[in-house]
Design an enzyme around this catalytic site. Structure first.
Site, mmCIF file in Angstrom:
data_model
loop_
_atom_site.group_PDB
_atom_site.id
_atom_site.type_symbol
_atom_site.label_atom_id
_atom_site.label_comp_id
_atom_site.label_asym_id
_atom_site.label_seq_id
_atom_site.Cartn_x
_atom_site.Cartn_y
_atom_site.Cartn_z
ATOM 1 N N LEU A 198 49.607 36.348 47.590
ATOM 2 C CA LEU A 198 49.096 37.069 46.424
ATOM 3 C C LEU A 198 48.167 36.210 45.575
ATOM 4 O O LEU A 198 48.337 34.995 45.464
ATOM 5 C CB LEU A 198 50.260 37.571 45.563
ATOM 6 C CG LEU A 198 51.268 38.489 46.262
ATOM 7 C CD1 LEU A 198 52.303 38.992 45.255
ATOM 8 C CD2 LEU A 198 50.581 39.659 46.943
ATOM 9 N N GLY B 65 42.882 48.283 46.135
ATOM 10 C CA GLY B 65 41.668 47.696 45.592
ATOM 11 C C GLY B 65 40.420 48.215 46.279
ATOM 12 O O GLY B 65 40.429 48.539 47.476
ATOM 13 N N GLU B 66 39.328 48.284 45.524
ATOM 14 C CA GLU B 66 38.063 48.773 46.082
ATOM 15 C C GLU B 66 37.363 47.739 46.961
ATOM 16 O O GLU B 66 36.363 48.058 47.586
ATOM 17 C CB GLU B 66 37.131 49.215 44.950
ATOM 18 C CG GLU B 66 37.588 50.500 44.272
ATOM 19 C CD GLU B 66 36.597 51.003 43.243
ATOM 20 O OE1 GLU B 66 35.686 50.230 42.856
ATOM 21 O OE2 GLU B 66 36.729 52.159 42.804
ATOM 22 N N HIS C 208 45.567 40.912 43.384
ATOM 23 C CA HIS C 208 46.801 41.666 43.571
ATOM 24 C C HIS C 208 47.509 41.907 42.236
ATOM 25 O O HIS C 208 48.028 42.998 41.976
ATOM 26 C CB HIS C 208 47.759 40.906 44.499
ATOM 27 C CG HIS C 208 47.293 40.777 45.905
ATOM 28 N ND1 HIS C 208 46.984 39.564 46.480
ATOM 29 C CD2 HIS C 208 47.091 41.709 46.880
ATOM 30 C CE1 HIS C 208 46.632 39.743 47.735
ATOM 31 N NE2 HIS C 208 46.675 41.036 47.996
#
Length: 283
Positions: free
Chosen positions: A33, A150-151, A37
């Site tokens: 992470l 997430g994009e 994140h």
């Protein structure tokens, strides 16, 4: 902070929470992470009573066995990092491969109306079948009200939305903006594996995307794509795998612009043996 390794355990807890009418968010991760994140988890905490963070390196979405072996596994550090956000309202689900796949580590076949054949699908055989399999499995086990993606993996985000639509899964999919390093590089667990000389150069990726967005205001998609390819052809360390300008809805490559449609630029670049992807909205 509870860490669950078996689905039966977390299902019991989730049933209790839902019996108390608590809302549940899900942030699926493969661990290692980083701040990107954490931003997803923060968003989920804002909108839900409890948040499940899954930590699972999914073997069926890797088309390269070496990449799977090298993928960082840092569960203890991940748990510690999540505990700095909230110790009471985050549940961690870190299953084994057998707990998820029950002895048959195979991907289900999906039809995502062609989204799976564009960009990443062209270069990573079977990747989105693996993604669809694990995300659908998590939805079945955790039954979240909301799930956060997430994009940076925009194609994956669109495919998950299609998965939910086609399989009538009662979950709201929430896309979250890309979180970047100070140099503009999209945050990724792979970034930790970059060698020092490449860490200095990878800012070139985002700088090129910014410039491409500006060029797209006055140039055609083909002209912008050729310009980007030329920039990377002249770069000593970074190797361009693809740069594509695509329709946001269909993810198909654009040949002629329309003011009535939305477009996004997608890029994949190799920094030595580390594959980095990114994208940017163009209009």
């Amino acid at each position: 902070m509870e860490v669950y390794s078996e689905k039966e355990q977390i299902i019991k807890t989730i049933d209790l929470l839902k019996g108390e009418k608590q809302t549940l968010g899900l942030v699926p991760t493969m661990g290692a992470l980083h701040e990107g994140h954490l931003q997803l988890v923060k968003k989920a905490l804002e909108n839900n009573d409890k948040v499940v963070v899954s930590i699972f390196v999914n073997p069926t979405q890797f088309d390269d066995e070496k990449d799977l072996e090298k993928y960082p596994r840092t569960l203890d550090q991940d748990v510690e990092l999540l505990s700095t956000l909230n110790k009471d309202d985050i549940l961690i689900y870190a299953p084994t491969v057998d707990d998820i796949y029950e002895g048959r580590t195979e991907a289900q076949s999906f039809d995502f109306d062609g989204l799976e054949y564009e960009m990443e699908g062209r270069f990573r055989d079977g990747h989105f079948d693996g993604v669809g399999t694990i995300v659908k499995r998590f939805f079945e086990i955790i039954k979240p009200h909301n799930a956060y993606f997430g994009e940076k993996d925009f194609q994956q985000l669109q495919i998950i939305k299609k998965l939910v639509e086609k399989h009538n899964i009662p979950v709201a999919i929430v896309g979250c903006e890309i979180h970047r390093e100070a140099n503009g590089l999209a945050m990724s667990s792979r970034n930790t594996r970059l060698k020092p000389k490449y860490k200095k150069e990878v800012s070139f990726i985002y700088k090129t995307l910014i410039a491409a967005k500006q060029y797209f205001e006055t140039k055609s998609a083909n002209e912008v794509e050729r310009w980007v390819e030329k920039q990377f052809a002249n770069h000593d360390l970074l190797k361009l795998e693809y740069f594509i300008i695509a329709n946001v809805e269909t993810l198909k490559e654009v040949t002629r612009k329309s003011n009535e449609k939305s477009y996004r630029a997608f890029i994949a670049v190799y920094a030595d043996d580390i594959r980095l992807i990114d994208n940017i909205a163009l209009n």
